[in-house]
Design an enzyme around this catalytic site. Structure first.
Site, short mmCIF file in Angstrom:
data_model
loop_
_atom_site.label_atom_id
_atom_site.label_comp_id
_atom_site.label_asym_id
_atom_site.label_seq_id
_atom_site.Cartn_x
_atom_site.Cartn_y
_atom_site.Cartn_z
N THR A 34 0.85 -1.18 0.00
CA THR A 34 0.00 0.00 0.00
C THR A 34 0.90 1.24 0.00
O THR A 34 2.08 1.16 0.34
CB THR A 34 -0.95 -0.02 1.21
OG1 THR A 34 -0.19 -0.31 2.39
CG2 THR A 34 -2.04 -1.07 1.04
N ASP A 60 -6.41 -1.34 0.08
CA ASP A 60 -6.78 -2.67 0.57
C ASP A 60 -7.63 -3.41 -0.46
O ASP A 60 -7.47 -4.60 -0.68
CB ASP A 60 -7.46 -2.60 1.94
CG ASP A 60 -8.62 -1.61 2.01
OD1 ASP A 60 -8.91 -0.90 1.01
OD2 ASP A 60 -9.24 -1.53 3.08
#
Length: 132
Positions: A34, A60
Site C-alpha cells: 500500500t 486494501d
C-alpha cells in the site's frame, strides 16, 4: 513470487526493519505494498516496490483484487490489534481473502520470518504441490 506487504501506521517502523533485514530475499521477488508502506520500504531498502493507493482509500481493495486474480503469492500484514481505525486498511477483508484463495499470510513478525526464510530455501512451492 509476488509478495504483498501492508503495515498499519503503528507498525511502519517494524516493517521497515523487517524489509532491511530480508532485503536480499525480497530483492529476488516482486514486492507490492500500500502507498505509504511502499514508499517507506523503498526509502530504507532501495528496493523497487509496486505501490497501491493508501490502504484506507482503496489500497486494501486493490490488494484483495490481486489476490482474487491469483496474482499474489504471499502476504505480510503487520497490524496493531488493539488500535483498529477506519484510517487503516481493512485487515479482516484481506486476511479473509487470503484464506479463501489459499494465500500464506503472516500477521506478526515471527510468522513473517518463517515464510520469508522458507521462501529463501525454496520450501514455499506450495502452488506446485496442491491439486484442486
Amino acid at each position: 513470487m509476488n509478495i504483498g506487504i501492508i503495515a498499519h501506521n503503528s507498525k511502519k517502523s517494524l516493517i521497515e526493519d523487517f524489509c532491511i533485514a530480508y532485503k536480499g530475499i525480497l530483492s529476488k521477488h516482486e514486492v507490492y505494498a500500500t502507498g505509504t508502506t511502499g514508499r517507506r520500504i523503498e526509502e530504507v531498502t532501495s528496493l523497487h516496490v509496486h505501490k497501491f493507493l493508501a490502504g484506507s482509500v482503496g489500497g486494501d481493495k486493490q490488494f484483495t483484487e490481486m489476490i482474487e486474480r491469483g496474482d499474489m503469492d504471499l502476504v505480510i500484514l503487520f497490524y496493531n490489534p488493539v488500535m483498529m481505525s477506519a484510517k487503516e486498511p481493512d485487515i479482516q477483508a484481506i486476511s479473509k481473502c487470503c484464506d479463501q484463495y489459499n494465500i500464506p499470510v503472516a500477521t506478526n513478525i515471527a510468522t513473517a520470518e518463517c515464510l520469508i526464510l522458507g521462501l529463501a530455501r525454496g520450501d514455499l512451492d506450495w502452488r506446485e504441490q496442491i491439486k484442486y
